[in-house]
Design an enzyme around this catalytic site. Structure first.
Site, PDB file in Angstrom:
ATOM      1  N   THR A 162       0.841  -1.191   0.000  1.00  0.00           N
ATOM      2  CA  THR A 162       0.000   0.000   0.000  1.00  0.00           C
ATOM      3  C   THR A 162       0.878   1.243   0.000  1.00  0.00           C
ATOM      4  O   THR A 162       2.047   1.193   0.387  1.00  0.00           O
ATOM      5  CB  THR A 162      -0.894   0.062   1.251  1.00  0.00           C
ATOM      6  N   GLU A 181      -5.958  -3.691  -1.724  1.00  0.00           N
ATOM      7  CA  GLU A 181      -6.351  -4.861  -0.924  1.00  0.00           C
ATOM      8  C   GLU A 181      -7.369  -5.747  -1.630  1.00  0.00           C
ATOM      9  O   GLU A 181      -7.714  -6.818  -1.141  1.00  0.00           O
ATOM     10  CB  GLU A 181      -6.943  -4.395   0.421  1.00  0.00           C
ATOM     11  N   TRP A 218     -24.523  10.787  10.473  1.00  0.00           N
ATOM     12  CA  TRP A 218     -23.380  11.061   9.617  1.00  0.00           C
ATOM     13  C   TRP A 218     -23.749  12.077   8.543  1.00  0.00           C
ATOM     14  O   TRP A 218     -24.842  12.027   7.970  1.00  0.00           O
ATOM     15  CB  TRP A 218     -22.921   9.771   8.898  1.00  0.00           C
ATOM     16  N   LYS A 244     -19.521  13.369  12.000  1.00  0.00           N
ATOM     17  CA  LYS A 244     -20.453  12.722  12.924  1.00  0.00           C
ATOM     18  C   LYS A 244     -21.107  13.806  13.771  1.00  0.00           C
ATOM     19  O   LYS A 244     -20.478  14.346  14.662  1.00  0.00           O
ATOM     20  CB  LYS A 244     -19.711  11.715  13.792  1.00  0.00           C
TER      21      LYS A 244
END
Lengths: 551, 551
Positions: free
Chosen positions: A194, A340, A455, A450
């Site tokens: 990564t 991934e 959200w 938040k």
């Protein structure tokens, strides 16, 4: 990790392993005459066939064996999208060895970390990239062999690499007779690290099985056949070039390998696309935007109605998508994935039949979504407590992923339990799924705001604010608030430097957000902080402006 | 049986099993609105969606559990290509149970053998096929439960089956909430028995893994997408209906299920193809020949240019292939496979780019070949001593097959070593592979003529002799010969009953066969012996005429 139930034993060939070698061998057997076109060192184009390619793959495997490379050994490659890189994609894993994808764009110390962490035994490097390899040596990376890929005699190549060998000399001396072993399909095929901005690179080791299944699913998803011509634009040194080398070989498609010119010279790419009738290419808006600009300059517009432009990395701008379509008929296919995930998780090809009666604008808006999951990938969206959310196109939660080509761990990294949940990989993305199955990402979970137990999507709010004619760029961040946990704060750069009345900003957001979600604070800046690769750096923004509501 | 080399462990999700349940679940999630059209008991057509179908699949799985069916239990199905049969294709294997395909066309005692050999616990039978099930009971087949599939109340159904249950009643009482287990992918998904003319039926138990991989390869091979409409014409009670239910679901294609009318009423099939825009259908020349005849009667010819007619069982006649193409644009895709191979081994779709410059006649001739292998299937052609033959389009040897969906054994049959060679299944077919990778079958190995240490293809010689204007039918058999081991003998039926001079026959074969291969003996008969299913019976011919060269 799964509760697996055994049934009756079958009489099928379940011992036969899924090996990537099968893909190239099959392509060479059924389409020996199929062309692979590649850019040469002098900037021209040349071509050979699958039969030629597979012959060299076999010889390279013998070269590797001669260097003492065997199963489980890691072999690095530092190269552009070249013919030799393509050959190494097959030759290294064919022995059960691991192809280490060495990302040129990693900082030097990160690439050294990758070489050491993977315990690379040998590195193949293109002549034009010798400085990258030499920098690794300077940082103390010691590998058994450095192999230089060049068309010139080694006597003409000057390098600080110790005991550098010539790829072509080794190849000239090697036999192309080899009996490839059958590799346990759960063995690593390639490794990719990564490029996370925080902490050290994390290793992802793709299996033969995962790569093979990904190839089969992608070939169906793109309807790839031997009549396709695939141009590999995104780098082969990261994320398996999105799996196109493997899915293309599975379908025995033609390949165009533009070498190091991929991201540098748009006109060359476009002219080659026209000349060779490219039908599939992969890239990011940073590639396709200049392509659109170039196409606009042509008096004779090409017919790209068979062309699918696979677009990842960031959400493609609508103007680019329908600009390319209106001008040439090309279909920009938005896709979603990560290192991934091999990488394809979803893609948004065409528009499904059920939506074709929608007004044009609504269809285009839907084409910006991340799209439908590839068959074989399980997607969940969950709230912060891990409860599944309804697929109603409204409820947004963290995207969890599971399937044959999604990682279950990071390589030699014990402390990664927080990246997984109930066997699913936590993507760190927030999104919703609608009744038609389309995924739409709304945020990174670390950027989501938040507020009052709910959200607020920063991305949607930014897109709305950028709609103001005087806004150049905008970012919305969550800022700690004593009563509401967080409140959204908009950071705005205007074209003329003047501030915009708050009511005008609220008007832009009206109907798209609830009243309580609207930002009370707008900060006007000269520029927004960005990361080294040009992404908005919200970490810095939060650090600089996190005290707006401090008591 | 393979020498498998282990590499480095990967970080991929290699524990995630390939389960057919994933195919239907994924289709229902991404294309919940996609239609499945089916024939009703009264001869009309009705439709529902993938979402509806998957809901019933879940409920059926609960019904099965209620009947005590669990992992490794075998459940038989006696049905046409119906909606319920389609649902059972998913529901039974979803529990790790095995779907036993019960071939209506087997002789009664063979079907009883199949039910007993597989130890079937429960059988689902369509109302119209009750006599088939009742005949099994009469032969002493005892299963735990007989479940009758009918639209009528059970009180109106009269049957001799003991304790027969109503499918729809059970379903009405069942919940559609179920958490499907993950099945070990090497577990049996379905079972199908050969219909060999000699000896008892042999069991082939397909794994979830093999079926899943076959589906992925077929979806690519046919470029299946959700814009396809697939009509299942070949019976679902044998050979997995060629894997189309699974590959179609993988691509979330539309399905047309013609029920028991499939092979009976050509006009209904063709009209439905036109009405629903069918793009893929499977069948044999016995289906497609009458279809061509019917199409010729229509004044308004449909545009079938998107239609692929998958044709197996026997080599499609050229007149049928280009008749259908010329009339409607339909592409007859010749394919090759066997019960033992799931079934697709090769297919001949379109014509590959490299051959498109050939004269039309030569292209059509090549389209009659069995075609190119599916990616993932390894094909060898070997001489009688097991030595590999060159792929030059001339050398013919036995076709050996290996791959994830080729069997490695027969179920509970120890004495099958002669059916395998070095891990490959021996097809019993003789063929050649040309430089473009195309397989062409020339014979069954038991029919090939072994003369002077070489093989002579009986099929090629028969095709040539039938080219004589006065020949109605012809067969060529190998007859024992004291000096040459065998010599070819032609058995010929002429239209007018008169014999043809030997020189004329030799003239037909000139250029296609070497001098020494030409038959010295032609026997003129009134008719050729055939098997019960209408194939030339060469066993009988050899018995009747095997003494031509006896000393």
């Amino acid at each position: 990790m799964y509760d697996i139930v055994k049934g009756l034993p079958s009489t099928h060939g379940d011992h036969y392993q899924l090996n990537t070698t099968t893909l190239i061998r099959h392509a060479a057997r059924t389409y020996p005459e199929q062309e692979i076109v590649y850019r040469t060192a002098d900037g021209g184009w040349d071509r050979y066939t699958y039969a030629d390619c597979y012959r060299r793959v076999r010889a390279i495997a013998n070269v590797l064996r001669g260097l003492g490379i065997g199963p489980a050994d890691v072999v690095g490659v530092i190269d552009w999208n070249s013919k030799r890189h393509f050959e190494l994609y097959w030759a290294i894993p064919a022995l059960g060895s691991v192809l280490l994808q060495m990302n040129l764009r990693l900082a030097g110390e990160d690439l050294a970390f990758v070489a050491n962490h993977s315990d690379a035994k040998c590195v193949f490097v293109d002549e034009t990239l010798l400085p990258v390899a030499e920098a690794l040596v300077a940082q103390g990376v010691g590998v058994q062999n450095w192999v230089v890929m060049t068309d010139r005699p080694m006597s003409e190549v000057s390098t600080a690499l110790p005991n550098a060998l010539s790829f072509e000399d080794l190849l000239d001396a090697a036999s192309d007779e080899i009996d490839f072993p059958m590799i346990d399909e759960t063995s690593a095929y390639s490794a990719c690290y990564t490029t996370g901005t925080t902490g050290q690179p994390k290793g992802i080791y793709y299996s033969h099985r995962g790569i093979y299944l990904h190839a089969m699913a992608q070939a169906q998803g793109l309807s790839l056949t031997a009549d396709d011509t695939i141009m590999l634009i995104t780098p082969m040194f990261h994320g398996n070039c999105w799996g196109l080398p493997q899915s293309g070989a599975f379908a025995a498609a033609r390949f165009i390998l533009p070498g190091r010119y991929a991201a540098e010279d748009t006109s060359v790419l476009v002219e080659e696309m026209i000349a060779e009738g490219v039908t599939v290419a992969n890239g990011a808006p940073a590639i396709f935007e200049p392509m659109l600009r170039y196409l606009e300059t042509l008096s004779d517009r090409p017919d790209f109605s068979r062309l699918k432009l696979l677009c990842g990395a960031s959400e493609p701008p609508l103007s680019m998508m329908n600009g390319l379509f209106d001008l040439t008929g090309a279909d920009v296919v938005h896709g979603y994935g990560a290192t991934e995930t091999t990488p394809v998780v979803t893609s948004n090809r065409g528009i499904k039949a059920a939506l074709r009666a929608w007004p044009n604008d609504r269809q285009w808006n839907h084409k910006r979504y991340q799209g439908l999951p590839a068959s074989g990938v399980d997607i969940r969206i969950v709230d912060p407590t891990g409860v599944d959310l309804p697929h109603d196109g409204v409820a947004a939660g963290e995207v969890l992923l599971r399937g044959p080509w999604i990682i279950e761990s990071y390589y030699h990294l014990d402390d990664n339990a927080d990246r997984f949940f109930e066997g699913y990989w936590r993507s760190g993305d927030v999104g919703s799924i609608d009744e038609y199955g389309y995924l739409k990402l709304t945020d990174r979970i670390k950027d989501v705001i938040k507020s009052g137990g709910e959200w607020i999507s920063s991305i949607d709010m930014e897109n709305a604010i950028v709609g103001h004619p005087n806004v150049l760029e905008a970012a919305v961040i969550g800022v700690p608030h004593p009563k509401w946990q967080e409140r959204p704060v908009a950071l705005v750069v205007t074209k003329d430097g003047a501030e915009i009345p708050l009511a005008e900003i609220h008007e832009l957001l009206d109907g798209k957000f609830a009243k309580w979600q609207l930002p009370d604070t707008i900060l006007y800046l000269d520029a927004l902080p960005r990361t080294s690769v040009g992404k908005l750096d919200k970490k810095v923004m939060r650090a600089q402006h996190g005290d707006v509501y401090a008591e």
